[in-house]
Scaffold this active site. Structure first.
Site, PDB file in Angstrom:
ATOM      1  N   CYS A 145       2.080 -25.921   3.684  1.00  0.00           N
ATOM      2  CA  CYS A 145       2.411 -26.032   5.105  1.00  0.00           C
ATOM      3  C   CYS A 145       2.992 -27.424   5.328  1.00  0.00           C
ATOM      4  O   CYS A 145       2.274 -28.419   5.266  1.00  0.00           O
ATOM      5  CB  CYS A 145       1.175 -25.808   5.974  1.00  0.00           C
ATOM      6  N   GLU A 205      -3.682 -16.252   2.001  1.00  0.00           N
ATOM      7  CA  GLU A 205      -3.938 -17.618   1.520  1.00  0.00           C
ATOM      8  C   GLU A 205      -2.724 -18.478   1.809  1.00  0.00           C
ATOM      9  O   GLU A 205      -1.615 -18.168   1.364  1.00  0.00           O
ATOM     10  CB  GLU A 205      -4.223 -17.632   0.029  1.00  0.00           C
ATOM     11  N   ILE A 207       6.121 -30.019   7.377  1.00  0.00           N
ATOM     12  CA  ILE A 207       7.124 -30.313   8.395  1.00  0.00           C
ATOM     13  C   ILE A 207       7.823 -31.607   7.979  1.00  0.00           C
ATOM     14  O   ILE A 207       7.179 -32.526   7.471  1.00  0.00           O
ATOM     15  CB  ILE A 207       6.498 -30.485   9.796  1.00  0.00           C
ATOM     16  N   VAL A 237      -6.798 -31.798   6.959  1.00  0.00           N
ATOM     17  CA  VAL A 237      -7.985 -31.162   7.533  1.00  0.00           C
ATOM     18  C   VAL A 237      -7.939 -31.189   9.055  1.00  0.00           C
ATOM     19  O   VAL A 237      -8.224 -30.178   9.720  1.00  0.00           O
ATOM     20  CB  VAL A 237      -9.260 -31.864   7.010  1.00  0.00           C
ATOM     21  N   GLY A 283       5.292 -30.588  18.110  1.00  0.00           N
ATOM     22  CA  GLY A 283       4.764 -29.258  18.352  1.00  0.00           C
ATOM     23  C   GLY A 283       5.242 -28.198  17.386  1.00  0.00           C
ATOM     24  O   GLY A 283       4.863 -27.029  17.517  1.00  0.00           O
ATOM     25  N   TYR A 284       6.059 -28.576  16.396  1.00  0.00           N
ATOM     26  CA  TYR A 284       6.569 -27.577  15.463  1.00  0.00           C
ATOM     27  C   TYR A 284       5.452 -27.014  14.577  1.00  0.00           C
ATOM     28  O   TYR A 284       5.444 -25.824  14.260  1.00  0.00           O
ATOM     29  CB  TYR A 284       7.664 -28.187  14.582  1.00  0.00           C
ATOM     30  N   GLY A 285       4.524 -27.874  14.171  1.00  0.00           N
ATOM     31  CA  GLY A 285       3.444 -27.394  13.313  1.00  0.00           C
ATOM     32  C   GLY A 285       2.549 -26.388  14.022  1.00  0.00           C
ATOM     33  O   GLY A 285       2.159 -25.368  13.444  1.00  0.00           O
ATOM     34  N   THR A 286       2.235 -26.650  15.297  1.00  0.00           N
ATOM     35  CA  THR A 286       1.416 -25.713  16.064  1.00  0.00           C
ATOM     36  C   THR A 286       2.145 -24.397  16.275  1.00  0.00           C
ATOM     37  O   THR A 286       1.555 -23.316  16.146  1.00  0.00           O
ATOM     38  CB  THR A 286       1.053 -26.337  17.423  1.00  0.00           C
TER      39      THR A 286
END
Length: 437
Positions: A130, A126, A132, A170, A140-143
């Site tokens: 999340c 779970e 940044i 979402v 691109g850090y989140g990906t």
């Protein structure tokens, strides 16, 4: 757990169309070399990670002072990015030993991270937080962060990732392979996943045969493979001129361009103008006869939301009615083949079957309308509709001598009569639409 670039679909479409022969338009120029392919939105993060500047580390609460400092920095970012979360709850989750934290740092500075709780015995994790930093987004850090978490799940055989995403997150989760359709059985997570208000439960399924940390390179090689395959097809690198009346590129000239001229330039795809006009006349005859039927009133426009609320409860994913089909016929270019028209009419019938039973008033009207549609197609577009074969078996006692001519005629006549009776009485005899190449 991942989505390929939608441009791949375009490349495959061009590849399919370029194999068709018969077009005779002069080439403008030959493309000597295809352009370079970008490697993905996480390229900045990947370059930093390869150089050793950017690091992704997994940490849980312990007595190590360096780890505690990293968790404190992550807690501060969470509090700033998600202010609606209470400070006590954030501290409780981040410093809980049952939770794990994936921390993104550049040098000694924390840029973001994820807090999640694994459930090894139940096969899922779970995702709780999340985040940044606001000044480091769109790089691109989140990906990259999500790909590292997916690889962690793959190595630990946790094949489901669940999260309750708020309205602002979402789209991020959808880009990273999450869907609102949860495939994990409800009893596996019902008592373990915390349900927040104004959130959407989403899931990402993990594949065991993919290395998610190399996903960018994988997509890049796949796209290059499509380019290489396209270059082997005859004529795939040739550019053809556009319509001659669009030299100025203005919208007015585009409106003046006749539909028939466009179809003539697409002769390898569309029928001729004369054939298309004849086809549309036949389809209009079928559509008008269908819409003017006494039982077609409910299908001529969208269903009344107050009178038929069941049609808006998510059962119908692709709504359509006869008014939409008429608009597409008026355009003159939508229905290039009769099979496309029959598919739309069939979709109207299928949507009705999802919302109404056969014994209801609308269901009985639908049955009558199907038969009327069959008769109209047989009259104006012969061969468009095929029926399920009715097999009639007649058992005849064995006789020592061969049957007479009168006996054979009697058997054949009885079989044909039974077939007609079954065809008229069985309302579940569905229409099968002919497929055209």
């Amino acid at each position: 757990g991942f989505c390929l670039n939608r441009n791949l679909y375009f490349f495959l479409t061009v590849l399919t169309m370029s194999t068709e022969e018969g077009h005779s338009y002069p080439a403008v120029k030959e493309i000597k070399r295809l352009p370079a392919v970008p490697s993905g939105r996480e390229q900045i993060a990947v370059r930093g990670e390869k150089s050793g500047i950017v690091k992704f580390e997994f940490h849980s609460c312990c007595a190590d002072q360096k780890v505690l400092n990293l968790l404190l920095a992550l807690k501060a970012i969470i509090r700033k990015q998600i202010p609606m979360m209470g400070p006590q709850y954030v501290v409780k989750v981040v410093f809980d030993k049952t939770h794990c934290n994936l921390i993104l740092k550049r040098g000694d500075e924390v840029y973001g991270g994820m807090t999640f709780r694994p459930f090894p015995t139940r096969g899922f994790i779970e995702i709780v937080f999340c985040v940044i930093r606001a000044d480091q987004k769109c790089r691109g850090y989140g990906t990259r962060l999500m790909n590292h978490l997916k690889e962690y799940c793959r190595k630990h055989k946790l094949y489901h990732m669940l999260t309750c995403a708020d309205n602002t997150a979402v789209e991020y989760f959808k880009k990273n392979g999450f869907t609102e359709r949860v495939t994990l059985p409800f009893e596996y997570y019902s008592k373990y996943v915390k349900d927040y208000s104004d959130t959407t439960l989403m899931e990402c399924a993990i594949r065991d045969d993919l290395n998610y940390c190399q996903m960018g390179e994988f997509v890049k090689k796949m796209r290059c493979s499509v380019y290489d395959r396209m270059s082997t097809v005859k004529g795939s690198t040739i550019l053809y001129p556009g319509p001659p009346k669009l030299k100025d590129g203005s919208a007015s000239s585009l409106q003046k361009l006749q539909t028939t001229e466009v179809l003539q330039r697409l002769e390898w795809f569309a029928p001729s103008a004369a054939d298309l006009k004849s086809l549309h006349q036949k389809l209009w005859n079928v559509m008008n006869g269908l819409a003017d039927h006494k039982d077609a009133a409910v299908f001529n426009k969208p269903m009344d939301r107050k009178k038929y609320p069941q049609c808006y409860d998510g059962l119908v994913q692709d709504p359509i009615d006869f008014s939409v089909i008429k608009q597409r016929l008026k355009s003159g270019t939508y229905y290039l083949k009769a099979a496309i028209f029959s598919a739309d009419v069939n979709r109207v019938f299928d949507n009705c079957n999802k919302c109404f039973t056969e014994t209801s008033e609308v269901g009985q009207q639908l049955t009558t309308l199907k038969r009327h549609f069959r008769d109209l197609c047989n009259e104006h577009v012969p061969g468009l509709i095929k029926f399920k074969p009715v097999v009639t078996t007649t058992v005849v006692d064995e006789q020592p001598t061969s049957p007479t001519t009168e006996t054979v005629a009697q058997i054949v006549g009885d079989g044909q009569a039974n077939a007609r009776d079954e065809d008229s009485s069985d309302s579940s005899n569905e229409l099968l639409f002919a497929e055209e190449d």
